[in-house]
Design an enzyme around this catalytic site. Structure first.
Site, PDB file in Angstrom:
ATOM      1  N   ASN A 117       7.698 -19.042 -38.152  1.00 37.70           N
ATOM      2  CA  ASN A 117       8.956 -19.790 -38.262  1.00 37.70           C
ATOM      3  C   ASN A 117       9.918 -19.215 -39.296  1.00 37.70           C
ATOM      4  O   ASN A 117      11.136 -19.389 -39.161  1.00 37.70           O
ATOM      5  CB  ASN A 117       8.630 -21.254 -38.602  1.00 37.70           C
ATOM      6  CG  ASN A 117       9.856 -22.029 -39.023  1.00 37.70           C
ATOM      7  OD1 ASN A 117      10.687 -22.377 -38.194  1.00 37.70           O
ATOM      8  ND2 ASN A 117       9.999 -22.271 -40.319  1.00 37.70           N
ATOM      9  N   TYR A 160      20.964 -10.954 -36.518  1.00 35.87           N
ATOM     10  CA  TYR A 160      20.290 -12.238 -36.265  1.00 35.87           C
ATOM     11  C   TYR A 160      20.078 -12.488 -34.766  1.00 35.87           C
ATOM     12  O   TYR A 160      18.930 -12.672 -34.333  1.00 35.87           O
ATOM     13  CB  TYR A 160      21.061 -13.383 -36.938  1.00 35.87           C
ATOM     14  CG  TYR A 160      20.377 -14.722 -36.747  1.00 35.87           C
ATOM     15  CD1 TYR A 160      19.163 -14.995 -37.390  1.00 35.87           C
ATOM     16  CD2 TYR A 160      20.917 -15.709 -35.927  1.00 35.87           C
ATOM     17  CE1 TYR A 160      18.515 -16.213 -37.210  1.00 35.87           C
ATOM     18  CE2 TYR A 160      20.274 -16.924 -35.750  1.00 35.87           C
ATOM     19  CZ  TYR A 160      19.082 -17.172 -36.398  1.00 35.87           C
ATOM     20  OH  TYR A 160      18.424 -18.377 -36.214  1.00 35.87           O
ATOM     21  N   LYS A 220      16.523 -12.497 -32.477  1.00 35.21           N
ATOM     22  CA  LYS A 220      16.062 -13.640 -31.662  1.00 35.21           C
ATOM     23  C   LYS A 220      15.876 -13.238 -30.187  1.00 35.21           C
ATOM     24  O   LYS A 220      14.984 -13.758 -29.517  1.00 35.21           O
ATOM     25  CB  LYS A 220      16.999 -14.837 -31.816  1.00 35.21           C
ATOM     26  CG  LYS A 220      17.031 -15.399 -33.243  1.00 35.21           C
ATOM     27  CD  LYS A 220      15.637 -15.835 -33.729  1.00 35.21           C
ATOM     28  CE  LYS A 220      15.656 -16.454 -35.122  1.00 35.21           C
ATOM     29  NZ  LYS A 220      14.327 -16.882 -35.595  1.00 35.21           N
TER      30      LYS A 220
HETATM   31  P1  NAD Z   1      15.620 -22.581 -43.907  1.00 37.07           P
HETATM   32  O1  NAD Z   1      16.482 -21.560 -44.545  1.00 37.07           O
HETATM   33  O2  NAD Z   1      15.811 -24.020 -44.236  1.00 37.07           O
HETATM   34  O3  NAD Z   1      14.087 -22.199 -44.157  1.00 37.07           O
HETATM   35  C1  NAD Z   1      13.663 -20.884 -44.000  1.00 37.07           C
HETATM   36  C2  NAD Z   1      12.219 -20.751 -44.380  1.00 37.07           C
HETATM   37  O4  NAD Z   1      11.911 -19.364 -44.343  1.00 37.07           O
HETATM   38  C3  NAD Z   1      11.915 -21.240 -45.781  1.00 37.07           C
HETATM   39  O5  NAD Z   1      10.677 -21.924 -45.786  1.00 37.07           O
HETATM   40  C4  NAD Z   1      11.796 -19.959 -46.607  1.00 37.07           C
HETATM   41  O6  NAD Z   1      10.793 -20.035 -47.621  1.00 37.07           O
HETATM   42  C5  NAD Z   1      11.337 -18.972 -45.563  1.00 37.07           C
HETATM   43  N1  NAD Z   1      11.790 -17.652 -45.957  1.00 37.07           N
HETATM   44  C6  NAD Z   1      13.073 -17.229 -46.174  1.00 37.07           C
HETATM   45  N2  NAD Z   1      13.064 -15.952 -46.594  1.00 37.07           N
HETATM   46  C7  NAD Z   1      11.760 -15.564 -46.631  1.00 37.07           C
HETATM   47  C8  NAD Z   1      11.092 -14.355 -46.975  1.00 37.07           C
HETATM   48  N3  NAD Z   1      11.759 -13.270 -47.349  1.00 37.07           N
HETATM   49  N4  NAD Z   1       9.734 -14.329 -46.887  1.00 37.07           N
HETATM   50  C9  NAD Z   1       9.048 -15.404 -46.488  1.00 37.07           C
HETATM   51  N5  NAD Z   1       9.611 -16.573 -46.142  1.00 37.07           N
HETATM   52  C10 NAD Z   1      10.943 -16.654 -46.231  1.00 37.07           C
HETATM   53  O7  NAD Z   1      15.712 -22.295 -42.366  1.00 37.07           O
HETATM   54  P2  NAD Z   1      15.599 -23.211 -41.058  1.00 37.07           P
HETATM   55  O8  NAD Z   1      16.962 -23.535 -40.626  1.00 37.07           O
HETATM   56  O9  NAD Z   1      14.567 -24.282 -41.230  1.00 37.07           O
HETATM   57  O10 NAD Z   1      15.075 -22.063 -40.052  1.00 37.07           O
HETATM   58  C11 NAD Z   1      13.730 -21.911 -39.669  1.00 37.07           C
HETATM   59  C12 NAD Z   1      13.709 -21.066 -38.422  1.00 37.07           C
HETATM   60  O11 NAD Z   1      14.494 -21.714 -37.413  1.00 37.07           O
HETATM   61  C13 NAD Z   1      14.311 -19.667 -38.585  1.00 37.07           C
HETATM   62  O12 NAD Z   1      13.541 -18.736 -37.849  1.00 37.07           O
HETATM   63  C14 NAD Z   1      15.709 -19.808 -37.978  1.00 37.07           C
HETATM   64  O13 NAD Z   1      16.188 -18.587 -37.484  1.00 37.07           O
HETATM   65  C15 NAD Z   1      15.428 -20.801 -36.862  1.00 37.07           C
HETATM   66  N6  NAD Z   1      16.614 -21.539 -36.374  1.00 37.07           N
HETATM   67  C16 NAD Z   1      17.274 -22.417 -37.185  1.00 37.07           C
HETATM   68  C17 NAD Z   1      18.379 -23.108 -36.672  1.00 37.07           C
HETATM   69  C18 NAD Z   1      19.148 -24.112 -37.509  1.00 37.07           C
HETATM   70  O14 NAD Z   1      20.222 -24.570 -37.056  1.00 37.07           O
HETATM   71  N7  NAD Z   1      18.673 -24.502 -38.680  1.00 37.07           N
HETATM   72  C19 NAD Z   1      18.788 -22.890 -35.358  1.00 37.07           C
HETATM   73  C20 NAD Z   1      18.096 -21.975 -34.573  1.00 37.07           C
HETATM   74  C21 NAD Z   1      16.990 -21.316 -35.093  1.00 37.07           C
END
Ligand code: NAD
Length: 243
Positions: A86, A151, A155
């Site tokens: 994730n 990005y 994906k």
């Molecule tokens: P967030 O930024 O709130 O959390 C990201 C997580 O990734 C955190 O737990 C952080 O510790 C970890 N992380 C970041 N950099 C890191 C690194 N270098 N090494 C290890 N861990 C690391 O993000 P989110 O919005 O909860 O996103 C989680 C996933 O969902 C991602 O893959 C993101 O692409 C995907 N996503 C999010 C959304 C959205 O709208 N929030 C939409 C589509 C997809």
């Protein structure tokens, strides 16, 4: 029945943290990964130091270290039943300003990380004769994104990895699927002003922004026996939004 074990990367906040909570509720032992000790400790504290949750902050692109970690987890907790890749980063640099360094940074976490973790988990799951690998994709894997090219590229690539590994690992009893969230209410989205959020909502047929729990529920379903004939699927959880 022995407790199942789920590893969740990027489990310290946002979608990952909600997923940690959802799997704990399902009775799993959960190992969450974060990028730093401080954020992992904070997440464990927010979970009231639940004895069924364990934290790690090993680099997700360090192949040897992750292999060592996952073997330790299997020895200590008995199995690795589910891996959820994730952790991910997004950014929105316009293409004329793009650099190889920016591209690599995104691809390292969003693609090399899932590759390294899936490889280490698959070696263990193959021995066990079962396992589920789940990836976090995004709705941008359908539509692309008009800035921050790495990005959406990452994906699209995670979808390719999901479908390819589903085809390759099925014979070992390993299912591989992805969830493709739309805009989800994490801290970053919550910080946006109403003038930005309201027009977004008008663009979503279900007229609300997704919650992290919506994505977590999809992971719980795909990990469960209710999804035992589902593999190679990219499940949109986006309220039918078209970006
Ligand atoms: P967030 O930024 O709130 O959390 C990201 C997580 O990734 C955190 O737990 C952080 O510790 C970890 N992380 C970041 N950099 C890191 C690194 N270098 N090494 C290890 N861990 C690391 O993000 P989110 O919005 O909860 O996103 C989680 C996933 O969902 C991602 O893959 C993101 O692409 C995907 N996503 C999010 C959304 C959205 O709208 N929030 C939409 C589509 C997809």
């Amino acid at each position: 029945m022995p407790e199942k074990v789920c590893i969740i990367t990027g489990g310290t906040r946002g979608i990952g943290f909600a997923t940690v909570q959802a799997f704990l509720k399902e009775g799993y032992k959960v190992v969450l990964y974060g990028s730093r000790k401080e954020t992992v400790d904070k997440a464990l504290e927010q979970l009231d130091h639940n004895p069924n949750v364990f934290g790690r902050y090993t680099s997700l692109i360090d192949e040897e270290a992750i292999l060592r970690d996952f073997n330790e987890i299997k020895d200590e907790l008995g199995s690795i039943d589910v891996l959820i890749n994730n952790a991910g980063i997004s950014e929105s640099t316009p293409f004329p300003d793009y650099t190889v360094e920016k591209f690599e940074k995104v691809m390292n976490l969003n693609i090399i990380g899932p590759y390294v973790c899936s490889h280490a988990a698959a070696l263990i799951m193959k021995e066990q004769g079962h396992g589920v690998i789940l990836n976090t994709s995004s709705m941008v894997s359908k539509y692309g994104q008009p800035s921050g090219v790495a990005y959406p590229t990452s994906k699209f690539a995670i979808n390719g990895m999901t479908i390819s590994l589903a085809r390759e690992l099925g014979k070992y009893g390993i299912r591989v699927n992805a969830v493709a969230p739309g805009i989800t209410m994490t801290d970053m989205v919550r910080a946006l002003p109403e003038q930005v959020i309201n027009p977004m909502i008008q663009n979503i047929p279900l007229r609300r922004i997704g919650e992290s729990e919506d994505i977590a529920s999809a992971f719980v379903f795909l990990a469960s026996d209710a999804a035992s004939y589902i593999t190679g699927a990219i499940l949109p959880v986006d309220g039918a939004m078209i970006s």
